[in-house]
Design a protein around this motif. Structure first.
Motif, PDB file in Angstrom:
ATOM      1  N   ILE A  80      94.890 106.255 134.484  1.00  0.00           N
ATOM      2  CA  ILE A  80      95.052 106.950 133.199  1.00  0.00           C
ATOM      3  C   ILE A  80      94.161 108.188 133.154  1.00  0.00           C
ATOM      4  O   ILE A  80      94.602 109.284 132.772  1.00  0.00           O
ATOM      5  N   ALA A  81      92.892 108.020 133.532  1.00  0.00           N
ATOM      6  CA  ALA A  81      91.945 109.143 133.465  1.00  0.00           C
ATOM      7  C   ALA A  81      92.378 110.288 134.376  1.00  0.00           C
ATOM      8  O   ALA A  81      92.299 111.469 133.995  1.00  0.00           O
ATOM      9  N   LEU A  82      92.860 109.973 135.577  1.00  0.00           N
ATOM     10  CA  LEU A  82      93.295 111.027 136.495  1.00  0.00           C
ATOM     11  C   LEU A  82      94.540 111.733 135.963  1.00  0.00           C
ATOM     12  O   LEU A  82      94.651 112.958 136.059  1.00  0.00           O
ATOM     13  N   CYS A  83      95.461 110.969 135.388  1.00  0.00           N
ATOM     14  CA  CYS A  83      96.659 111.604 134.820  1.00  0.00           C
ATOM     15  C   CYS A  83      96.296 112.505 133.650  1.00  0.00           C
ATOM     16  O   CYS A  83      96.783 113.645 133.544  1.00  0.00           O
ATOM     17  N   ARG A  84      95.441 112.025 132.761  1.00  0.00           N
ATOM     18  CA  ARG A  84      95.035 112.860 131.623  1.00  0.00           C
ATOM     19  C   ARG A  84      94.301 114.108 132.100  1.00  0.00           C
ATOM     20  O   ARG A  84      94.449 115.184 131.503  1.00  0.00           O
ATOM     21  N   ALA A  85      93.513 113.966 133.164  1.00  0.00           N
ATOM     22  CA  ALA A  85      92.811 115.130 133.720  1.00  0.00           C
ATOM     23  C   ALA A  85      93.795 116.153 134.277  1.00  0.00           C
ATOM     24  O   ALA A  85      93.444 117.338 134.424  1.00  0.00           O
ATOM     25  N   LEU A  86      95.013 115.718 134.566  1.00  0.00           N
ATOM     26  CA  LEU A  86      96.078 116.613 135.045  1.00  0.00           C
ATOM     27  C   LEU A  86      97.024 117.010 133.917  1.00  0.00           C
ATOM     28  O   LEU A  86      98.121 117.497 134.162  1.00  0.00           O
ATOM     29  N   ASN A  87      96.594 116.766 132.675  1.00  0.00           N
ATOM     30  CA  ASN A  87      97.379 117.117 131.483  1.00  0.00           C
ATOM     31  C   ASN A  87      98.662 116.304 131.358  1.00  0.00           C
ATOM     32  O   ASN A  87      99.649 116.759 130.775  1.00  0.00           O
ATOM     33  N   LEU A  88      98.640 115.089 131.902  1.00  0.00           N
ATOM     34  CA  LEU A  88      99.752 114.160 131.778  1.00  0.00           C
ATOM     35  C   LEU A  88      99.381 113.077 130.776  1.00  0.00           C
ATOM     36  O   LEU A  88      98.399 112.355 130.991  1.00  0.00           O
ATOM     37  N   PRO A  89     100.116 112.928 129.679  1.00  0.00           N
ATOM     38  CA  PRO A  89      99.807 111.847 128.727  1.00  0.00           C
ATOM     39  C   PRO A  89      99.932 110.489 129.421  1.00  0.00           C
ATOM     40  O   PRO A  89     100.917 110.219 130.118  1.00  0.00           O
ATOM     41  N   ALA A  90      98.941 109.634 129.235  1.00  0.00           N
ATOM     42  CA  ALA A  90      98.952 108.316 129.860  1.00  0.00           C
ATOM     43  C   ALA A  90      98.285 107.322 128.921  1.00  0.00           C
ATOM     44  O   ALA A  90      97.321 107.651 128.224  1.00  0.00           O
ATOM     45  N   ARG A  91      98.807 106.103 128.921  1.00  0.00           N
ATOM     46  CA  ARG A  91      98.248 105.080 128.047  1.00  0.00           C
ATOM     47  C   ARG A  91      98.215 103.721 128.751  1.00  0.00           C
ATOM     48  O   ARG A  91      99.010 103.442 129.649  1.00  0.00           O
ATOM     49  N   ALA A  92      97.259 102.887 128.333  1.00  0.00           N
ATOM     50  CA  ALA A  92      97.088 101.561 128.917  1.00  0.00           C
ATOM     51  C   ALA A  92      98.144 100.607 128.372  1.00  0.00           C
ATOM     52  O   ALA A  92      98.555 100.708 127.208  1.00  0.00           O
ATOM     53  N   VAL A  93      98.561  99.668 129.214  1.00  0.00           N
ATOM     54  CA  VAL A  93      99.573  98.680 128.836  1.00  0.00           C
ATOM     55  C   VAL A  93      99.122  97.303 129.306  1.00  0.00           C
ATOM     56  O   VAL A  93      98.741  97.129 130.467  1.00  0.00           O
ATOM     57  N   SER A  94      99.149  96.339 128.395  1.00  0.00           N
ATOM     58  CA  SER A  94      98.988  94.937 128.795  1.00  0.00           C
ATOM     59  C   SER A  94     100.379  94.366 129.010  1.00  0.00           C
ATOM     60  O   SER A  94     101.330  94.715 128.297  1.00  0.00           O
ATOM     61  N   ALA A  95     100.518  93.479 129.990  1.00  0.00           N
ATOM     62  CA  ALA A  95     101.861  93.050 130.366  1.00  0.00           C
ATOM     63  C   ALA A  95     101.850  91.666 130.990  1.00  0.00           C
ATOM     64  O   ALA A  95     100.821  91.175 131.471  1.00  0.00           O
ATOM     65  N   TYR A  96     103.015  91.052 130.961  1.00  0.00           N
ATOM     66  CA  TYR A  96     103.312  89.910 131.814  1.00  0.00           C
ATOM     67  C   TYR A  96     104.013  90.446 133.050  1.00  0.00           C
ATOM     68  O   TYR A  96     104.781  91.411 132.963  1.00  0.00           O
ATOM     69  N   ALA A  97     103.756  89.819 134.199  1.00  0.00           N
ATOM     70  CA  ALA A  97     104.302  90.348 135.440  1.00  0.00           C
ATOM     71  C   ALA A  97     104.781  89.221 136.341  1.00  0.00           C
ATOM     72  O   ALA A  97     104.002  88.314 136.675  1.00  0.00           O
ATOM     73  N   ALA A  98     106.050  89.284 136.721  1.00  0.00           N
ATOM     74  CA  ALA A  98     106.584  88.346 137.699  1.00  0.00           C
ATOM     75  C   ALA A  98     105.975  88.647 139.066  1.00  0.00           C
ATOM     76  O   ALA A  98     105.647  89.797 139.378  1.00  0.00           O
ATOM     77  N   GLU A  99     105.787  87.624 139.859  1.00  0.00           N
ATOM     78  CA  GLU A  99     105.312  87.731 141.236  1.00  0.00           C
ATOM     79  C   GLU A  99     103.864  88.176 141.360  1.00  0.00           C
ATOM     80  O   GLU A  99     103.415  88.537 142.451  1.00  0.00           O
ATOM     81  N   LEU A 100     103.123  88.175 140.265  1.00  0.00           N
ATOM     82  CA  LEU A 100     101.694  88.480 140.341  1.00  0.00           C
ATOM     83  C   LEU A 100     100.968  87.245 140.860  1.00  0.00           C
ATOM     84  O   LEU A 100     101.172  86.137 140.376  1.00  0.00           O
ATOM     85  N   ASP A 101     100.115  87.419 141.864  1.00  0.00           N
ATOM     86  CA  ASP A 101      99.445  86.299 142.507  1.00  0.00           C
ATOM     87  C   ASP A 101      97.942  86.549 142.551  1.00  0.00           C
ATOM     88  O   ASP A 101      97.486  87.471 143.238  1.00  0.00           O
ATOM     89  N   PRO A 102      97.124  85.762 141.810  1.00  0.00           N
ATOM     90  CA  PRO A 102      97.541  84.636 140.980  1.00  0.00           C
ATOM     91  C   PRO A 102      98.108  85.118 139.650  1.00  0.00           C
ATOM     92  O   PRO A 102      97.777  86.221 139.192  1.00  0.00           O
ATOM     93  N   PRO A 103      98.946  84.297 138.993  1.00  0.00           N
ATOM     94  CA  PRO A 103      99.518  84.693 137.697  1.00  0.00           C
ATOM     95  C   PRO A 103      98.423  84.911 136.658  1.00  0.00           C
ATOM     96  O   PRO A 103      97.450  84.160 136.604  1.00  0.00           O
ATOM     97  N   ASP A 104      98.579  85.942 135.859  1.00  0.00           N
ATOM     98  CA  ASP A 104      97.581  86.261 134.836  1.00  0.00           C
ATOM     99  C   ASP A 104      98.168  87.341 133.937  1.00  0.00           C
ATOM    100  O   ASP A 104      99.244  87.885 134.200  1.00  0.00           O
ATOM    101  N   PHE A 105      97.459  87.669 132.853  1.00  0.00           N
ATOM    102  CA  PHE A 105      97.779  88.886 132.130  1.00  0.00           C
ATOM    103  C   PHE A 105      97.516  90.059 133.074  1.00  0.00           C
ATOM    104  O   PHE A 105      96.579  90.031 133.879  1.00  0.00           O
ATOM    105  N   HIS A 106      98.326  91.096 132.959  1.00  0.00           N
ATOM    106  CA  HIS A 106      98.214  92.214 133.893  1.00  0.00           C
ATOM    107  C   HIS A 106      97.983  93.500 133.114  1.00  0.00           C
ATOM    108  O   HIS A 106      98.570  93.706 132.039  1.00  0.00           O
TER     109      HIS A 106
END
Length: 269
Positions: free
Chosen positions: A175-201
């Motif tokens: 996010i910080a690198l994108c914003r430093a390049l004038n690209l809007p970026a935002r954090a996202v909490s997510a569920y994710a299939a195939e994440l090992d180990p399973p967790d909030f992502h």
């Protein structure tokens, strides 16, 4: 794609404690909630809030003692598109007003401190989508996914120095690198299939060509298996549980499984 989600939080509160909980998937055009239920093992009066800009859903309540909170849902997230190299970076004058805050430094994403590096490192990259892909490639090469090197207070600047962290740290640095390049970026909490180990992502989104694109800077989970929960400036805005006083996390676990070729009614049964 249809995904079955089960997320369970077990916490202990020494006294009656107000909490804000964000574990229910967002309501948005790119993901449909086919069925769901929220289970709390003690009586709780819920105040429900929904963010009109992101579709994020949160509830507020007061909890005490040992509490189990479980979310069960069946979600159809359609077809998640990958960031395209040709996706256009919009001029500031073209951006919707609600996108503008995601150009600015925030608590965990001090993009102004990384601006000199970002603009020198990626100066030869022309398009908006190409810049995002270049940032992801740079992170893949220079930042290691390592547990235990960061804390809940680690910022993108510290991750840039340490060159190591977990998904939250990768998201903040991206996010910080994108914003430093004038690209809007935002954090996202997510569920994710195939994440090992399973967790909030923790991942992030960039705004290109008039829309938000999901990206996983860790490259640990396929974008097509992502279900968005909440979005905000950084991790402070997307925590799955925020309490008004100290509490103890006793356990938490997340299960995300694909349901291929089944009808919603059969999957929910």
């Amino acid at each position: 794609m249809k995904l079955k989600i089960v997320a369970t939080l077990i916490y202990r509160f020494d006294q009656e404690t107000p909490v804000i909980v964000a574990i229910e998937p967002a309501r948005s055009a790119d993901q449909v909630i086919l069925s769901e239920q929220l289970l709390i093992d003690q009586p709780a009066e819920l105040i429900r809030d929904e963010d009109p800009a992101t579709g994020a859903r949160r509830f507020r309540t007061t909890l005490s003692g040992q509490v189990s909170i479980q979310y069960q849902g069946l979600i159809d997230n359609g077809t998640r598109p990958q960031v395209q190299a040709e996706a256009r970076q919009l001029a500031w004058a073209e951006l919707p007003a609600e996108v503008l805050p995601y150009l600015l430094p925030s608590r965990f994403c001090p993009s102004d401190n990384l601006m000199r590096f970002a603009q020198r490192e990626f100066s030869e990259v022309a398009g908006g989508g190409e810049k995002v892909l270049a940032v992801l490639d740079w992170m893949q090469e220079h930042v290691d996914y390592v547990h235990g090197v960061s804390t809940a207070q680690t910022t993108a600047e510290q991750t840039f120095i340490d060159r190591a962290g977990v998904c939250r740290d990768f998201a903040h640095l991206g996010i910080a690198l994108c914003r430093a390049l004038n690209l809007p970026a935002r954090a996202v909490s997510a569920y994710a299939a195939e994440l090992d180990p399973p967790d909030f992502h923790a991942i992030f989104e960039v705004f290109l060509d008039g829309r938000w694109w999901l990206v996983d800077p860790t490259r640990l989970a396929p974008i097509e298996g992502i279900v968005r929960i909440a979005a905000g400036r950084d991790a402070a805005d997307i925590a799955f549980l925020t309490s008004a006083s100290l509490c103890q996390c006793l356990n938490q676990w997340v299960e995300v499984s694909r349901i291929e070729g089944s009808e919603p009614a059969e999957a929910a049964a």
